[in-house]
Every structure is written in C-alpha cells, then in structure tokens.
Design a protein around this motif. Structure first.
Motif, PDB file in Angstrom:
ATOM      1  N   ALA A 250       2.918   7.729  -3.129  1.00  0.00           N
ATOM      2  CA  ALA A 250       2.651   6.860  -4.278  1.00  0.00           C
ATOM      3  C   ALA A 250       3.622   5.691  -4.280  1.00  0.00           C
ATOM      4  N   HIS A 251       4.891   5.997  -4.054  1.00  0.00           N
ATOM      5  CA  HIS A 251       5.922   4.958  -4.009  1.00  0.00           C
ATOM      6  C   HIS A 251       5.645   3.976  -2.867  1.00  0.00           C
ATOM      7  N   GLN A 252       5.311   4.485  -1.694  1.00  0.00           N
ATOM      8  CA  GLN A 252       5.085   3.632  -0.532  1.00  0.00           C
ATOM      9  C   GLN A 252       3.860   2.734  -0.716  1.00  0.00           C
ATOM     10  N   LEU A 253       2.755   3.307  -1.213  1.00  0.00           N
ATOM     11  CA  LEU A 253       1.519   2.525  -1.331  1.00  0.00           C
ATOM     12  C   LEU A 253       1.625   1.446  -2.407  1.00  0.00           C
ATOM     13  N   LEU A 254       2.220   1.779  -3.546  1.00  0.00           N
ATOM     14  CA  LEU A 254       2.353   0.762  -4.589  1.00  0.00           C
ATOM     15  C   LEU A 254       3.270  -0.370  -4.138  1.00  0.00           C
ATOM     16  N   HIS A 255       4.342  -0.023  -3.447  1.00  0.00           N
ATOM     17  CA  HIS A 255       5.235  -1.071  -2.958  1.00  0.00           C
ATOM     18  C   HIS A 255       4.568  -1.900  -1.869  1.00  0.00           C
ATOM     19  N   ALA A 256       3.763  -1.279  -1.032  1.00  0.00           N
ATOM     20  CA  ALA A 256       3.074  -2.019   0.024  1.00  0.00           C
ATOM     21  C   ALA A 256       2.072  -3.008  -0.562  1.00  0.00           C
ATOM     22  N   ASN A 257       1.518  -2.694  -1.732  1.00  0.00           N
ATOM     23  CA  ASN A 257       0.471  -3.523  -2.321  1.00  0.00           C
ATOM     24  C   ASN A 257       0.950  -4.470  -3.413  1.00  0.00           C
ATOM     25  N   LYS A 258       2.185  -4.334  -3.838  1.00  0.00           N
ATOM     26  CA  LYS A 258       2.634  -5.126  -4.988  1.00  0.00           C
ATOM     27  C   LYS A 258       2.680  -6.623  -4.691  1.00  0.00           C
ATOM     28  N   ASP A 259       2.728  -7.004  -3.427  1.00  0.00           N
ATOM     29  CA  ASP A 259       2.759  -8.418  -3.060  1.00  0.00           C
ATOM     30  C   ASP A 259       1.441  -8.895  -2.458  1.00  0.00           C
ATOM     31  N   ARG A 260       0.421  -8.039  -2.476  1.00  0.00           N
ATOM     32  CA  ARG A 260      -0.867  -8.398  -1.886  1.00  0.00           C
ATOM     33  C   ARG A 260      -1.864  -8.787  -2.971  1.00  0.00           C
ATOM     34  N   THR A 261      -2.720  -9.740  -2.673  1.00  0.00           N
ATOM     35  CA  THR A 261      -3.787 -10.078  -3.611  1.00  0.00           C
ATOM     36  C   THR A 261      -4.980  -9.145  -3.429  1.00  0.00           C
ATOM     37  N   ARG A 262      -5.070  -8.485  -2.280  1.00  0.00           N
ATOM     38  CA  ARG A 262      -6.158  -7.532  -2.006  1.00  0.00           C
ATOM     39  C   ARG A 262      -5.530  -6.185  -1.685  1.00  0.00           C
ATOM     40  N   ARG A 263      -5.710  -5.234  -2.568  1.00  0.00           N
ATOM     41  CA  ARG A 263      -5.133  -3.905  -2.379  1.00  0.00           C
ATOM     42  C   ARG A 263      -5.797  -3.206  -1.204  1.00  0.00           C
ATOM     43  N   THR A 264      -4.999  -2.510  -0.404  1.00  0.00           N
ATOM     44  CA  THR A 264      -5.535  -1.742   0.706  1.00  0.00           C
ATOM     45  C   THR A 264      -4.667  -0.513   0.944  1.00  0.00           C
ATOM     46  N   THR A 265      -5.315   0.564   1.367  1.00  0.00           N
ATOM     47  CA  THR A 265      -4.583   1.796   1.687  1.00  0.00           C
ATOM     48  C   THR A 265      -4.851   2.245   3.118  1.00  0.00           C
TER      49      THR A 265
ATOM     50  N   PRO B 292      -5.195   1.207   7.477  1.00  0.00           N
ATOM     51  CA  PRO B 292      -4.547   0.314   8.446  1.00  0.00           C
ATOM     52  C   PRO B 292      -5.236  -1.042   8.521  1.00  0.00           C
ATOM     53  N   ALA B 293      -4.534  -2.024   8.998  1.00  0.00           N
ATOM     54  CA  ALA B 293      -5.058  -3.390   9.074  1.00  0.00           C
ATOM     55  C   ALA B 293      -6.293  -3.479   9.959  1.00  0.00           C
ATOM     56  N   THR B 294      -6.464  -2.514  10.867  1.00  0.00           N
ATOM     57  CA  THR B 294      -7.609  -2.537  11.779  1.00  0.00           C
ATOM     58  C   THR B 294      -8.906  -2.108  11.104  1.00  0.00           C
ATOM     59  N   HIS B 295      -8.829  -1.538   9.894  1.00  0.00           N
ATOM     60  CA  HIS B 295     -10.028  -1.065   9.195  1.00  0.00           C
ATOM     61  C   HIS B 295     -10.658  -2.193   8.396  1.00  0.00           C
ATOM     62  N   ARG B 296     -11.988  -2.231   8.399  1.00  0.00           N
ATOM     63  CA  ARG B 296     -12.681  -3.231   7.584  1.00  0.00           C
ATOM     64  C   ARG B 296     -12.680  -2.845   6.118  1.00  0.00           C
ATOM     65  N   ASP B 297     -12.803  -1.558   5.833  1.00  0.00           N
ATOM     66  CA  ASP B 297     -12.830  -1.084   4.452  1.00  0.00           C
ATOM     67  C   ASP B 297     -11.394  -0.907   3.965  1.00  0.00           C
ATOM     68  N   PRO B 298     -11.048  -1.429   2.791  1.00  0.00           N
ATOM     69  CA  PRO B 298      -9.665  -1.326   2.310  1.00  0.00           C
ATOM     70  C   PRO B 298      -9.271   0.077   1.860  1.00  0.00           C
ATOM     71  N   TYR B 299     -10.256   0.963   1.608  1.00  0.00           N
ATOM     72  CA  TYR B 299      -9.954   2.304   1.113  1.00  0.00           C
ATOM     73  C   TYR B 299     -10.539   3.371   2.028  1.00  0.00           C
ATOM     74  N   TRP B 300      -9.836   4.512   2.077  1.00  0.00           N
ATOM     75  CA  TRP B 300     -10.319   5.649   2.854  1.00  0.00           C
ATOM     76  C   TRP B 300     -11.551   6.283   2.224  1.00  0.00           C
ATOM     77  N   VAL B 301     -11.496   6.595   0.936  1.00  0.00           N
ATOM     78  CA  VAL B 301     -12.605   7.292   0.279  1.00  0.00           C
ATOM     79  C   VAL B 301     -13.048   6.624  -1.019  1.00  0.00           C
ATOM     80  N   TYR B 302     -12.182   5.919  -1.715  1.00  0.00           N
ATOM     81  CA  TYR B 302     -12.555   5.368  -3.018  1.00  0.00           C
ATOM     82  C   TYR B 302     -13.752   4.415  -2.873  1.00  0.00           C
TER      83      TYR B 302
END
Length: 270
Positions: A194-209, A211-221
């Motif tokens: 939770a800590h890692q993902l929120l920090h990784a996304n706090k500076d992004r305009t498009r949230r993603t969980t 890898p950068a190689t995936h077209r879909d930003p989410y695994w299951v959501y």
C-alpha cells in the motif's frame, strides 16, 4: 476515482496556489456557510489526511472530502472553469489564483485546533509524515473474523485506500478478498505494498499498478469477465460489504470487487 493519491495531489496543488497568500474573497455555496467570509485570512497550509483535505486559513480549517465525484481545480483570475458553475461548492480567491471545489462530498469549516476531533479517528496514512506500518498492521488484524477485503476499506484502520487499491493490493499479494483478516499470511506485505503503490502514483496523472510494459493500468480492477493478466482465468466481479456493522466495525456499503479466483484462492489447494 478519488483515493489517497488523488487527494494528496490536490492538497499539493492547492498548497502551491494558496499557502502564504491572503484570501481576498471566498464563496461557500452550502447553506450552513453561505454567510461565512474569510477574506483577509492568510492560508497557512493545505494538507491531506487519507481521503480528507484541510485548508488552514487563520485559525480555521476548511475540511472537505471528495467522495466519488468531487475535485478541486486551480485557475488564474478570469480563467474559464472546466466544470459547470452550479457544481461549485467552495471558491477561494487571492490576487494570483482562485481555487474551486466542485461536487465535494462534504464541506465544513472548523477551528484548526479541532482537527484532531475531525480526522483523529483515521488510521495511519501511507502518504502521511507519520506513517506507521506496524500500527496499520495491528489495526487490520484487530478484527480477525472480518474479511480483509472489507478491512482495507475501513479508513479507521488504514487511511486513503479505495476500491482500486483494495483490489490491486489483494491481487498482487495473491490474497482472496474474503479471507478473514486473522488468516492473512503476510499482512505486513500488504501494508508495505500500500505504501509503495501510493507513493509510486502520487506524482502521476494516470494511476497504474502494473509494469510499464502493460497496456492496462490495473491487474484486475475494472476487468470483470476479462482474462487474468497472470493466468488467463476470467476475473470475477462481485459486490462486497458489511452486512451487519457491530462494535469495532464501520459501515461499508456494498462496493465493486475484482479478483482472480485462480491466483487468489480462498483456501490453499493441493
């Protein structure tokens, strides 16, 4: 959908536009504060606390929550708003900027000294200065029979998580959302994720969980019925909520839940 990272970015944007400047006009478009005028008050800071946002002006704090549709925008004087004026709930102006809160879930003005009463019930915030992972883990385990998929949405246990992060955290950690909190094997890993993902996304305009190689930003959501990106099994879309809130729990309306039944089995299989 506003989650902790969205509110964090909003607070940072508002802080840059308002903090250190004196308000020259305010407009609260809710009946309770319709006559309140904070013109002349200096904004001292803007902070987020989980999904809550606090704008401190003078000895008062403007406390807002975005809920599902709310957002704050910042404009130059005279700039055209990007949302209809009838949706505005709070307008704060200084000589350089105007901050407008649209469709805010709730809005109230409290004494800054009363902030602990307003947000003190919230659990540790992964984006907060005083993040305490051990305390977050302790709180999540406090009701061992409650499904982890519900506990992660309880803002009193850990602040800032919503449907998206709940679904993604449980998928990445291979945890079924209906697993009782007391049976989760590695709660510490979920808290750290939770800590890692929120920090990784706090500076992004498009949230993603993913890898950068995936077209879909989410695994299951949002992927109900589509193949799991890990195993190919169809992703399940269900509703989950607390049926009968009791002592020590918070009422949670039924919310969308996404998970892979193969990658996240409820019970270990041979």
């Amino acid at each position: 959908m506003p989650e902790g990272d969205t509110v964090y970015r909003a607070a940072r944007m508002l802080d840059a536009a308002l903090t250190g400047r004196v308000l020259n006009a305010t407009d609260f478009r809710v009946p309770r504060y319709a006559t309140l005028n904070l013109a002349g008050a200096k904004v001292t800071s803007v902070v987020s606390r989980g999904k809550h946002l606090l704008i401190r002006a003078g000895d008062l704090s403007i406390h807002s929550h975005l809920m599902m549709e709310g957002h704050w925008d910042v404009y130059a004087p005279g700039e055209r708003w990007r949302s209809p004026g009838f949706k505005a709930r709070c307008i704060l102006k200084n000589p350089d900027f105007q901050a407008v809160g649209f469709e805010l879930g709730f809005l109230r003005v409290i004494r800054t000294s009363d902030e602990p009463d307003a947000v003190g019930h919230l659990g540790p915030d992964p984006l907060g200065h005083y993040w305490d992972p051990a305390e977050a883990e302790r709180r999540l385990r406090a009701n061992p029979e409650r499904p982890i998929g519900l506990s992660l949405l309880d803002q009193r246990l850990i602040a800032g998580l919503g449907n998206i992060y709940r679904s993604e955290l449980l998928f990445i950690s291979r945890t079924n959302p209906r697993t009782p909190a007391g049976e989760v094997q590695d709660m510490g890993r979920i808290v750290e994720l939770a800590h890692q993902l929120l920090h990784a996304n706090k500076d992004r305009t498009r949230r993603t969980t993913t890898p950068a190689t995936h077209r879909d930003p989410y695994w299951v959501y949002g992927r109900g019925g589509r193949p799991c990106q890990r195993c190919g099994e169809p992703v399940v879309h269900e509703k989950i909520g607390d049926a009968a809130p009791g002592p020590g729990t918070a009422e949670v309306n039924e919310r969308d839940l996404y998970f892979c039944p193969k990658c996240q089995p409820l019970h270990d299989t041979p």
